[in-house]
Every structure is written in structure tokens, then in C-alpha cells.
Write an enzyme that holds these catalytic residues in place. Structure first.
Site, PDB file in Angstrom:
ATOM      1  N   ASP A 279       0.866  -1.180   0.000  1.00 21.33           N
ATOM      2  CA  ASP A 279       0.000   0.000   0.000  1.00 21.33           C
ATOM      3  C   ASP A 279       0.910   1.241   0.000  1.00 21.33           C
ATOM      4  O   ASP A 279       2.141   1.139   0.112  1.00 21.33           O
ATOM      5  CB  ASP A 279      -0.967  -0.012   1.190  1.00 21.33           C
ATOM      6  CG  ASP A 279      -2.182   0.889   0.914  1.00 21.33           C
ATOM      7  OD1 ASP A 279      -2.134   1.698  -0.037  1.00 21.33           O
ATOM      8  OD2 ASP A 279      -3.180   0.797   1.669  1.00 21.33           O
TER       9      ASP A 279
HETATM   10  C1  BGC Z   1      -4.986   3.323   0.292  1.00 23.83           C
HETATM   11  C2  BGC Z   1      -5.261   2.327  -0.811  1.00 23.83           C
HETATM   12  C3  BGC Z   1      -5.147   2.983  -2.151  1.00 23.83           C
HETATM   13  C4  BGC Z   1      -3.792   3.607  -2.268  1.00 23.83           C
HETATM   14  C5  BGC Z   1      -3.527   4.254  -3.610  1.00 23.83           C
HETATM   15  C6  BGC Z   1      -3.730   4.114   0.067  1.00 23.83           C
HETATM   16  O1  BGC Z   1      -3.638   5.166   0.935  1.00 23.83           O
HETATM   17  O2  BGC Z   1      -4.913   2.647   1.521  1.00 23.83           O
HETATM   18  O3  BGC Z   1      -6.538   1.765  -0.638  1.00 23.83           O
HETATM   19  O4  BGC Z   1      -5.392   2.060  -3.169  1.00 23.83           O
HETATM   20  O5  BGC Z   1      -3.649   4.583  -1.267  1.00 23.83           O
HETATM   21  O6  BGC Z   1      -4.243   5.420  -3.757  1.00 23.83           O
END
Ligand code: BGC
Length: 754
Positions: A279
Site C-alpha cells: 500500500d
Molecule cells: C490506500 C489504498 C489505495 C492507495 C492508492 C492508500 O492510501 O490505503 O486503498 O489504493 O492509497 O491510492
């Protein structure tokens, strides 16, 4: 002359989206032989592209990295021209011309926005959810995106956590069905109108303590396997191309660096063969978790089986050093690089790096009438009618309707969190849609009535680019009450703003914010027919409302067509048919409250009248929910016959069917969601008081009956024991069928497993 693989005539079987594993392996073998260490590590690097501008791509840091072959994928680049420009750098300027993947959070539609995932799950309409994912992919690819950070399949039991909005509720069985449908809808056969899915957040992110985002998770493996893993496993089995690790700890180790989770379970047990991305900034965060410096954390993440680093700059900066120091091997880097290249191959990018860049599609594939009709229809299916005293709903299209509340005439808040492709200026507000619906027959007048929060700073914190105008609460309330006094019926559009759920939107109080509650109470006191439309990205606490407001419908955040869809149901052009996929508690102190709980050694019977000393209950509130899992009303009613079983015993290879006759006993055609639950009262490990094991969404004309059958197999009844074996015990199993998970409404029977 520079050799570029793209220009070589290597036979590639990708073009229609169907590829042969052996061709892919051969192609990647050859490519990897040519790659330097730094180019391989470059493939593992994912960075944000929010800031790039078309003209200056080459000169931007991202362009420079791309030209050096040190970027594998990019997220958040918006606009075909920018995507083309950056892809051209990758293809024409980098030594090997390896194309980039373009990622984005395409979560519930794109320009045509569907309801938030929690709402979608309340439709229980798997085919329509799959179609929504297909449409989302079609729109996203028309804008050059080929990798979607979806589906989010985290089971969440704590509505304080804002990200409950992004998932499918509290049930593993339903969640797994939706996970598969989403993967199928997004990925299809890797055609030009499909994106690669990215299943998130692996794993257990929904179980964070106290509902506070990014907090700690700790749970037993038995619980992981039985209650939390089904969605991830189903998505892996459906062939999801990528998985995203979660921010949280699992057994004290950040998921990103958790070898047991990523390699042993995901890859080895579930045979997952896609790639694993972290993530956003997860490797960086490992240092705060207390795992060491970035070099150590990079090695731990790669070793665990994670392939791509999202936005930590950790792999690109550290892996070469790690290799030298021996904390990672060349084979670790090669594995990860191969996984990323396979994804590019599956997406058809080696064959045609501009496959998803087609300007003609901009005109014909975005926010089309067809897509909007699908979104409007599905949105109507997600609304959950919680209460409808005196058949206030559906409203008649006559007289004067007062629409009151801060969500009633707002454009940008209808879509909900994670609407990264929305174009609010094209969408209707609820007021506009209602006025259109009653044109020439009734009058809809609007007053905002109050702020979301009386406190300006709190409201600002919840805004995140989706403002609702600030008003003077006293004056706005006065105006709203005057309007209500003149009206025949009052519709309140209240609740949360879009960004009060989603990432980093934890709430410690789930009641309607005070200033809205004060207005609601005054409006209810007028004694007129009143409907509360509760906008929310989570179960909220509505105890007072359930006792005093005559009609309540939860409308979540229903997407770009929310206004029309709500009007459709309000005025009876569509029937409400959604059913809750999360329990609605009576009070905050009951959280986490979920239907598939364990019994305890001192259970209290459902709806016990009073507190029982030395039993498992509270002094000040009964254990029961306000609205149970599976619950939702319609404008018609349904009755259920007793269960007929095809047999009483289930052999090890056998199957039984449980059949009920469902009748539409009301005067309107409508949809019903028929649910089957089972309970294993004597097992090797304690089993939930009930578990969903089947459901059907059916349509019945007024007065019509139909038989609904559910198949019961040993596989369906299996669970994981303390050694994580998937087992079934001989003995009795209770089978329950009905309209929701409330015992009073379930028909019951018993079978015996031999
Ligand atoms: C989130 C994810 C997301 C990623 C990309 C993160 O902060 O937890 O769910 O896909 O950002 O935007």
C-alpha cells in the site's frame, strides 16, 4: 541502433487478452536476460504521477526515472495525453522500452459513479455488481488506466472505521461472492476494456483496534481463516492479477513484510500467481512500526514475497545495497521483477504499449446513457428502507414537499469516498432530481436547515475537497421550519458528508451530528409525514430516529445518479429492495456488533427483556442490534413457508436442498433477498450462532409465489479447526431460511451430517 524489445518480432500471443503461460515465460526469460540489476529493481518501483504536465514530462523527475528504466508503474496520472507522453518516454527513451502500468483507485465506477461498495453489497445483486465493475473498467481504460486498486474485500465489524464504506460488510460468504464478481467484472479476459484488479488490503485491515485507521490488528489464526480470509481467497481463485498488502500488523509483523501471509498463505496455500504491491508508503511506515531502517525493511518486504513498492522509494534506493550485503538474493529480485513483467504481459502492453490509449473512446465510452442507466438502477437497489410507518413511502407526486438538510442540494457529496474520476458538475443534486420527477404535479422546495457540524473546524476536517456551504445554524433552522410548516410532507437529507467515511475518516461518535439532530427533532415535532434519508458510508447510530421518525431510508452515497435513483424510490417508480450487510447497533458501546458472533458460555437470548447478572450482557442496553444483518423493508411484503428438505442426512459426498416457498403478499411487484443460514452447535472449535450460506435475489409480482432452493454440501459447511484443517463434523446442523438474520423471521430445520 538501439534494440527495443517492443520492436522485435517475438511472437506474442496476447492481443485478444488470451495468453499462453509458456509463451509468456519465454518472452519474459528473454527480456530478463537483457536487464541490468538496476532495471530489474526499477520494475519494482511504483510512484505517483499526480504532478506531471504533458509538455514537461521528459524533464520531470518521473520522466527522468522512466527514461532510466527505474520506474515500473505509476499511479494517479489523469488524462490520456499525459499517459501517452509518459508511456512514450518508457517505450522510446528507456534502454529496453518496457512499458509502464498506469494505476488508479477505480473503486465504484469512474465518471459514471456507482454507489460506494458497502452500498453495492446491500443490493446482494452479484450480476449487477459485476456489471458495475465492467463499466468502471471500460470507463477507466477509455482514460488510459489499466490497473485498478479494487476490489477492497476487508471484512469490517467496527463502523467507527471509515473504510467500512469501501468493503462489502461483515459477512465472509457474501463478501467472497462479491470479491469474485468484482475481479471478473474488472479483468474480464484482459481485453482492451478491462483493467487488472488489485485486491486489497491483504490482510485483516478491517480489524484494526478501536476503529482508528492504520491502527494495530491482532487476532487468532482460526478467526482469520474462518471469518476474514474468504474474500481474499475467493479473489485469488478468481484470478486477480495483483494484490495489495495492508498497512497493519499481522502477528506483530507489518503485512508487507509478513512472509507467512504473503508467501505461505497467499501464494502457496491459495496458489495465487499474480504480483503483490505494497500500500501507499507501507515500507516507509515499517520503520515507524518499529522494524528498523529502510534498508532492513526493504529486504524484509521483498523476502516476504512483496514485489512492488508503492511510493516509499524504498526498493529503488535500497535493494542494490541489500543484495550486496546479502539480505536479499538475486533470485528474490528476479522473482519480483518477473511477477511485474508478467502483469505487463497479461495486460498486453508488450504487444501494444498504447493499447489503452485511444482518443476515439473518449467520445463514446464515458458517462454514457447506458452506463448511467445501469448506475441509476443499481443505486436504487442499494437503498435500505429501515422503517416506513403508515406507509408514508412511497410519496405521492402531489402537494408541497419540503426537502430539508445539508445533503439535499449538494453536487459533490453524492458520490461518496474514492470517487477519483467523478465530474460533479454533470450530476444532479437531489433537489434537482426530485423537482424533475414531480414536474407539473407537485412542488419541491428546499432549505439547507443546518450545517453538517455546528463546529466549523470539524466540518472542514470532514470536507476534503467536497464542501457543503456554511450557514448560520439559527437562521437556517428558522427558514427550514417555516418551509416545513407550509409543506404537506417533509423529506430530510441528513447524515454524513462523503469524506466522513473512507480512508482516514474514523469517527468516535456515530450519531447524527448535534446540529442536524436538533433540526430533525424540531421537524419531527411538527407531526407531519416525514422521511429521513440517511446519507452514510457506514452504519450510524439511529436509536432516537428509529423511535421517533416515521420513515427512514439509508441511501449511503449512491454515486453520480444518486439524485434520480433516490427520487425513483421515494416516489415509488422503483421499489426499495436493499438489505443491510452490516449490523446497525443501538449504541456505540455495543461495537463491534455482528450477526455471526460466537455464543459465549453465558449467552443471553435475543431480545431478553432485562439485564441478567452474571450473563454476557450490558446493564444499560440489550445485546440486540437496532437493525440486524440482512434486514430491509419493501413497499410490498413477503411471506415464507416452512423449509422442505430433500433429505435429512448429508453424506460425505452428498448434497441436500432446502426449499421454501416465498410469496409476495402485498399489492406491488417487488424484489426480495432470500437468505439461508446454518449453525453448527457442536464442533471442534466454537462456531458462530449463524452463518450465511446462500442467498437469492428474486422478483415476484404482487400475489405471486415461487420456490427458492438452496443446495447444501459438505464443502459449504466446512470450517477451519485449531490446526487450520478444513473440516466438517458429524452431527446436527441447523438450517435457517428467511428475509434477514433475525431469529424471529427465520424458518428452521435440522439436517444430520454423517
Ligand atoms: C490506500 C489504498 C489505495 C492507495 C492508492 C492508500 O492510501 O490505503 O486503498 O489504493 O492509497 O491510492
Amino acid at each position: 541502433m538501439k534494440k527495443r524489445l517492443l520492436l522485435t518480432s517475438v511472437f506474442i500471443a496476447v492481443c485478444t487478452g488470451i495468453f499462453a503461460q509458456s509463451d509468456m515465460n519465454q518472452y519474459i526469460d528473454k527480456l530478463m536476460q537483457k536487464m541490468t540489476l538496476q532495471e530489474k529493481i526499477g520494475q519494482l518501483n511504483l510512484l505517483p504521477g499526480n504532478d506531471i504536465t504533458t509538455g514537461a514530462v521528459m524533464k520531470s523527475p518521473l520522466g527522468e526515472l522512466t527514461a532510466k528504466g527505474e520506474l515500473g508503474a505509476v499511479l494517479n496520472v489523469k488524462g490520456l495525453d499525459k499517459i501517452r507522453a509518459l508511456q512514450e518516454v518508457a517505450v522510446k527513451k528507456s534502454r529496453l522500452g518496457i512499458p509502464l502500468i498506469f494505476g488508479q483507485d477505480v473503486i465504484h465506477g469512474y465518471q459514471t459513479v456507482f454507489p460506494i461498495p458497502l452500498a453495492l453489497s446491500c443490493s446482494w445483486d452479484i450480476a449487477a455488481i459485476e456489471n458495475s465493475a465492467r463499466i468502471a473498467a471500460k470507463e477507466a481504460t477509455a482514460l488510459g488506466i489499466n490497473w485498478a486498486y479494487s476490489p477492497m474485500v476487508d471484512i469490517a465489524l467496527d463502523p467507527r472505521w471509515g473504510r467500512i464504506a469501501e468493503g462489502n460488510g461483515e459477512d465472509p460468504f457474501l463478501g467472497a461472492c462479491i470479491a469474485q464478481a468484482m475481479v471478473k467484472g474488472l479483468q474480464g479476459n484482459y481485453g482492451k476494456e478491462n483493467v487488472m484488479a488489485c485486491v486489497k488490503h491483504y490482510a485483516l485491515y478491517g480489524a484494526i483496534e478501536a476503529g482508528r485507521d492504520y491502527n494495530t490488528v491482532d487476532m487468532s489464526k482460526v478467526r482469520m481463516y474462518n471469518q476474514y480470509f474468504a474474500g481474499y481467497k475467493a479473489a485469488a481463485e478468481a484470478g486477480a492479477g495483483s494484490f495489495m498488502t495492508s498497512f497493519n500488523l499481522v502477528d506483530g509483523i507489518p503485512a508487507t513484510a509478513n512472509k507467512w501471509l504473503v508467501t505461505d498463505v497467499l501464494r502457496n496455500q491459495w496458489k495465487y500467481d499474480g504480483f503483490v504491491v505494497t500500500d501507499y508508503g507501507s515500507i516507509k511506515e515499517m520503520t515507524s512500526h518499529g522494524l528498523g531502517d529502510q534498508m532492513t525493511c526493504s529486504a524484509l518486504a521483498l523476502k516476504a514475497g512483496t514485489d512492488m513498492d508503492m511510493c516509499s522509494n524504498a526498493f529503488i534506493e535500497n535493494l542494490e545495497k541489500c543484495l550486496k550485503s546479502g539480505t536479499v538474493s538475486q533470485a528474490d529480485i528476479d522473482r519480483a521483477c518477473r511477477k511485474v513483467l508478467e502483469a505487463k504481459y497479461k495486460l498486453g502492453l508488450f504487444k501494444d504499449p498504447y493499447r489503452f490509449i485511444d482518443k476515439k473512446r473518449l467520445q463514446k465510452d464515458l458517462y454514457t446513457a447506458e452506463n448511467r442507466a445501469a448506475a441509476r438502477q443499481l443505486a436504487a437497489e442499494t437503498f435500505v428502507l429501515l422503517k416506513n410507518d403508515d406507509h408514508i413511502l412511497p410519496l405521492q407526486k402531489k402537494g408541497k414537499i419540503a426537502l430539508i438538510g445539508p445533503l439535499g442540494d449538494n453536487r459533490s457529496n453524492m458520490v461518496g469516498c474514492w470517487s477519483t474520476g467523478d465530474i460533479p458538475e454533470k450530476y444532479s443534486t437531489l433537489k434537482e432530481a426530485m423537482q424533475r420527477a414531480v414536474k407539473g404535479k407537485a412542488v419541491v422546495e428546499y432549505a439547507q436547515g443546518c450545517n453538517i457540524y455546528a463546529d466549523e473546524t470539524t466540518q472542514k476536517g470532514a470536507t476534503f475537497g467536497r464542501p457543503i456551504p456554511r450557514v448560520n445554524d439559527a437562521e437556517a433552522q428558522k427558514e427550514a421550519l417555516q418551509l416545513a410548516q407550509r409543506a404537506d410532507v417533509i423529506v430530510c437529507a441528513m447524515g454524513e458528508m462523503a469524506e466522513m467515511s473512507g480512508e482516514s475518516s474514523s469517527r468516535s461518535d456515530l450519531a447524527l451530528p448535534d446540529v442536524q439532530m436538533q433540526l430533525l427533532q424540531k421537524l419531527v415535532a411538527l407531526g407531519k409525514p416525514l422521511v429521513l434519508l440517511n446519507f452514510s458510508g457506514r452504519p450510524t447510530i439511529m436509536k432516537w430516529e428509529s423511535e421517533h421518525v416515521p420513515a427512514i431510508m439509508n441511501v449511503w452515497f449512491a454515486g453520480s445518479e444518486a439524485g434520480d435513483a433516490i427520487s425513483d424510490v421515494l416516489f415509488g417508480d422503483q421499489m426499495p429492495s436493499g438489505k443491510l450487510t452490516t449490523t446497525f447497533p443501538q449504541s456505540l458501546g455495543q461495537i463491534p456488533l455482528y450477526y455471526n458472533h460466537l455464543n459465549t458460555g453465558r449467552p443471553v437470548a435475543p431480545r431478553a427483556k432485562e439485564y441478567q447478572k452474571f450473563q454476557s450482557n450490558y446493564i444499560d442496553v440489550r445485546n440486540d442490534p437496532l437493525y440486524p444483518f440482512g434486514y430491509g423493508l419493501s413497499y410490498t411484503t413477503f411471506s415464507y413457508s416452512d423449509i422442505t428438505l430433500s433429505g435429512k442426512t448429508l453424506g460425505r459426498d452428498g448434497r441436500l436442498t432446502a426449499t421454501v416457498t416465498v410469496t409476495n403478499t402485498g399489492s406491488r411487484d417487488g424484489d426480495e433477498i432470500v437468505q439461508m443460514y446454518t449453525h453448527d452447535p457442536a464442533a471442534r472449535v466454537a462456531r458462530p450462532v449463524k452463518e450465511l450460506k446462500g442467498f437469492r435475489r428474486i422478483h415476484l409480482k404482487a400475489g405471486e409465489s415461487t420456490q427458492v432452493s438452496f443446495e447444501i454440501t459438505p464443502e459449504l459447511l466446512k470450517y477451519y479447526d485449531a490446526d487450520l484443517n478444513h473440516v466438517i463434523d458429524p452431527g446436527e446442523i441447523e438450517v435457517m431460511v428467511g428475509p434477514d438474520s433475525d431469529d424471529r423471521n427465520l424458518r428452521k430445520s435440522t439436517i444430520t451430517v454423517l
